[in-house]
Scaffold this motif. Structure first.
Motif, PDB file in Angstrom:
ATOM      1  N   MET A  23       0.852  -1.199   0.000  1.00 30.29           N
ATOM      2  CA  MET A  23       0.000   0.000   0.000  1.00 30.29           C
ATOM      3  C   MET A  23       0.886   1.247   0.000  1.00 30.29           C
ATOM      4  O   MET A  23       1.830   1.342   0.771  1.00 30.29           O
ATOM      5  CB  MET A  23      -0.868  -0.010   1.256  1.00 30.29           C
ATOM      6  N   SER A  24       0.610   2.196  -0.906  1.00 32.92           N
ATOM      7  CA  SER A  24       1.455   3.393  -0.985  1.00 32.92           C
ATOM      8  C   SER A  24       1.229   4.307   0.218  1.00 32.92           C
ATOM      9  O   SER A  24       0.191   4.225   0.895  1.00 32.92           O
ATOM     10  CB  SER A  24       1.125   4.171  -2.268  1.00 32.92           C
ATOM     11  N   ASP A  25       2.209   5.192   0.459  1.00 32.85           N
ATOM     12  CA  ASP A  25       2.118   6.128   1.584  1.00 32.85           C
ATOM     13  C   ASP A  25       0.887   7.021   1.456  1.00 32.85           C
ATOM     14  O   ASP A  25       0.209   7.315   2.441  1.00 32.85           O
ATOM     15  CB  ASP A  25       3.381   6.994   1.658  1.00 32.85           C
ATOM     16  N   VAL A  26       0.615   7.461   0.214  1.00 39.88           N
ATOM     17  CA  VAL A  26      -0.508   8.382   0.029  1.00 39.88           C
ATOM     18  C   VAL A  26      -1.836   7.670   0.339  1.00 39.88           C
ATOM     19  O   VAL A  26      -2.739   8.254   0.948  1.00 39.88           O
ATOM     20  CB  VAL A  26      -0.495   9.016  -1.394  1.00 39.88           C
ATOM     21  N   THR A  27      -1.959   6.399  -0.023  1.00 42.80           N
ATOM     22  CA  THR A  27      -3.174   5.637   0.295  1.00 42.80           C
ATOM     23  C   THR A  27      -3.341   5.502   1.809  1.00 42.80           C
ATOM     24  O   THR A  27      -4.441   5.652   2.348  1.00 42.80           O
ATOM     25  CB  THR A  27      -3.127   4.235  -0.356  1.00 42.80           C
ATOM     26  N   LYS A  28      -2.220   5.260   2.490  1.00 42.73           N
ATOM     27  CA  LYS A  28      -2.256   5.158   3.963  1.00 42.73           C
ATOM     28  C   LYS A  28      -2.719   6.471   4.577  1.00 42.73           C
ATOM     29  O   LYS A  28      -3.509   6.500   5.518  1.00 42.73           O
ATOM     30  CB  LYS A  28      -0.862   4.803   4.501  1.00 42.73           C
ATOM     31  N   THR A  29      -2.184   7.575   4.043  1.00 48.37           N
ATOM     32  CA  THR A  29      -2.563   8.906   4.549  1.00 48.37           C
ATOM     33  C   THR A  29      -4.064   9.135   4.389  1.00 48.37           C
ATOM     34  O   THR A  29      -4.744   9.578   5.319  1.00 48.37           O
ATOM     35  CB  THR A  29      -1.784  10.015   3.782  1.00 48.37           C
ATOM     36  N   ILE A  30      -4.589   8.804   3.208  1.00 50.18           N
ATOM     37  CA  ILE A  30      -6.023   9.009   2.940  1.00 50.18           C
ATOM     38  C   ILE A  30      -6.864   8.143   3.883  1.00 50.18           C
ATOM     39  O   ILE A  30      -7.872   8.602   4.433  1.00 50.18           O
ATOM     40  CB  ILE A  30      -6.350   8.708   1.459  1.00 50.18           C
TER      41      ILE A  30
ATOM     42  N   PRO B  81     -17.594  10.614   0.923  1.00 48.39           N
ATOM     43  CA  PRO B  81     -17.037  10.013  -0.303  1.00 48.39           C
ATOM     44  C   PRO B  81     -15.842  10.805  -0.863  1.00 48.39           C
ATOM     45  O   PRO B  81     -14.975  10.236  -1.517  1.00 48.39           O
ATOM     46  CB  PRO B  81     -18.206  10.055  -1.297  1.00 48.39           C
ATOM     47  N   ILE B  82     -15.818  12.109  -0.595  1.00 47.73           N
ATOM     48  CA  ILE B  82     -14.725  12.939  -1.127  1.00 47.73           C
ATOM     49  C   ILE B  82     -13.414  12.579  -0.440  1.00 47.73           C
ATOM     50  O   ILE B  82     -12.395  12.334  -1.090  1.00 47.73           O
ATOM     51  CB  ILE B  82     -15.034  14.447  -0.945  1.00 47.73           C
ATOM     52  N   ILE B  83     -13.428  12.521   0.898  1.00 45.26           N
ATOM     53  CA  ILE B  83     -12.182  12.255   1.623  1.00 45.26           C
ATOM     54  C   ILE B  83     -11.735  10.809   1.378  1.00 45.26           C
ATOM     55  O   ILE B  83     -10.557  10.497   1.340  1.00 45.26           O
ATOM     56  CB  ILE B  83     -12.314  12.571   3.137  1.00 45.26           C
ATOM     57  N   LYS B  84     -12.705   9.936   1.159  1.00 42.61           N
ATOM     58  CA  LYS B  84     -12.394   8.514   0.944  1.00 42.61           C
ATOM     59  C   LYS B  84     -11.763   8.295  -0.437  1.00 42.61           C
ATOM     60  O   LYS B  84     -10.890   7.451  -0.606  1.00 42.61           O
ATOM     61  CB  LYS B  84     -13.711   7.732   1.057  1.00 42.61           C
ATOM     62  N   ASN B  85     -12.256   9.069  -1.412  1.00 46.24           N
ATOM     63  CA  ASN B  85     -11.820   8.851  -2.809  1.00 46.24           C
ATOM     64  C   ASN B  85     -11.174  10.096  -3.408  1.00 46.24           C
ATOM     65  O   ASN B  85     -11.404  10.419  -4.566  1.00 46.24           O
ATOM     66  CB  ASN B  85     -13.034   8.458  -3.676  1.00 46.24           C
ATOM     67  N   ILE B  86     -10.370  10.780  -2.596  1.00 48.19           N
ATOM     68  CA  ILE B  86      -9.831  12.078  -3.037  1.00 48.19           C
ATOM     69  C   ILE B  86      -9.015  11.964  -4.340  1.00 48.19           C
ATOM     70  O   ILE B  86      -9.025  12.862  -5.169  1.00 48.19           O
ATOM     71  CB  ILE B  86      -9.002  12.740  -1.895  1.00 48.19           C
ATOM     72  N   LEU B  87      -8.365  10.833  -4.555  1.00 46.63           N
ATOM     73  CA  LEU B  87      -7.516  10.693  -5.759  1.00 46.63           C
ATOM     74  C   LEU B  87      -8.345  10.566  -7.033  1.00 46.63           C
ATOM     75  O   LEU B  87      -7.868  10.898  -8.121  1.00 46.63           O
ATOM     76  CB  LEU B  87      -6.579   9.488  -5.626  1.00 46.63           C
ATOM     77  N   THR B  88      -9.590  10.095  -6.907  1.00 50.16           N
ATOM     78  CA  THR B  88     -10.420   9.914  -8.116  1.00 50.16           C
ATOM     79  C   THR B  88     -11.605  10.878  -8.159  1.00 50.16           C
ATOM     80  O   THR B  88     -12.330  10.928  -9.152  1.00 50.16           O
ATOM     81  CB  THR B  88     -10.969   8.465  -8.164  1.00 50.16           C
TER      82      THR B  88
END
Length: 303
Positions: free
Chosen positions: A1-8, A94-101
């Motif tokens: 799992m990437s660092d950014v995914t962990k942060t989110i 949903p925004i904070i959960k899926n911020i990358l998409t």
């Protein structure tokens, strides 16, 4: 799992924790969680060496932080005109959960706020900067304050044989930026050990005058319960509130409280604590090291 995914994931868990506390009525804990998360989001937005998020994503994260702060402010204020509701905040999950998409428009018309406006509870707020900003806006009026609707003070209860009633005169409060406070007033409540109201909550009218580091009230508040009927561990709370034109809401600046063993005729001076108001009296942080206090005068009426 990437660092950014962990942060989110961490942000999402913190958001869930805050909204859970909020829905359970644990407001002090909810405010703590919202403010800490808002600050983490702001740091990410303003970090120049972070390339995990695009500029558009950072804007969305910044707006999300604003909504957290608005909800936090709504919880602290009884006078919030533009109250930001829990159900509004929950729409943002949903925004904070899926911020990358996430690629839709942000659902609320808000702007990111500067980093220094968001502080984890107990951190020193940079009041000097705030004062300069308010001065630039011409917030400091000459001597009197603008008129606000009169308070919600209640008359003294009828006397009962052998029972004692308490009148508290709020004389003045000492604040280093007293001159900058717009429409200042005090909310007075009586709470039990769990922070539950024992009396109707009362708001004073706006303070009458300011002088150096003091705001003068000289207002009598009638406590709506006989002293003998107040349970052990109860406390009388005084929340100092003022209007913030930039944010367009009334904010709690600090609070003080008086416990049952302090009820006695005559003057009393009590310490001021940093917001958010902790009605359970578990996480207390003094507002300032300076000798600035809330000055009260108590009168006991016994039939």
């Amino acid at each position: 799992m990437s660092d950014v995914t962990k942060t989110i994931q961490k942000w999402h868990a913190s958001f869930k924790k805050g909204t859970d506390f909020d829905s359970w009525g644990q407001l002090v804990e909810a405010i703590d969680e919202y403010q800490i998360l808002a600050r983490q989001l702001q740091k990410e937005v303003q970090s120049t060496n972070s390339h995990d998020f695009s500029e558009d994503q950072k804007k969305t994260i910044g707006k999300f932080a604003t909504c957290l702060e608005l909800r936090s402010a709504s919880l602290q204020s009884t006078q919030s005109e533009e109250e930001f509701k829990l159900e509004d905040l929950k729409k943002l999950e949903p925004i904070i959960k899926n911020i990358l998409t996430y690629n839709k428009d942000f659902p609320f018309d808000v702007q990111p706020v500067p980093l220094r406006k968001i502080l984890a509870p107990g951190e020193e707020e940079n009041l000097e900067v705030e004062e300069e900003e308010d001065n630039a806006m011409g917030a400091s009026s000459p001597e009197a304050f603008p008129s606000r609707v009169p308070g919600t003070l209640l008359p003294r209860l009828p006397s009962e044989p052998g029972m004692t009633l308490l009148t508290i005169k709020i004389e003045k409060i000492g604040l280093k930026d007293a001159g900058q406070c717009i429409d200042p007033y005090m909310t007075v409540s009586v709470k039990d050990l769990n922070g539950v109201d024992l009396n109707p909550v009362q708001d004073t009218p706006v303070a009458t005058r300011k002088e150096d580091t003091y705001i003068h009230f000289n207002i009598d508040v009638e406590i709506q319960k006989h002293v003998e009927k107040l349970p052990k561990g109860a406390a009388i709370f005084f929340e100092f509130k003022h209007y913030k034109p930039k944010k367009r809401f009334t904010s709690t600046k600090c609070f003080a409280f008086m416990e049952m063993d302090e009820i006695k005729s005559g003057p009393i001076v009590i310490e001021l604590y940093k917001k958010p108001t902790d009605f359970k009296r578990k996480k207390l942080h003094l507002l300032t090291k300076k000798p600035l206090y809330l000055h009260l005068y108590q009168t006991l009426h016994k039939d």
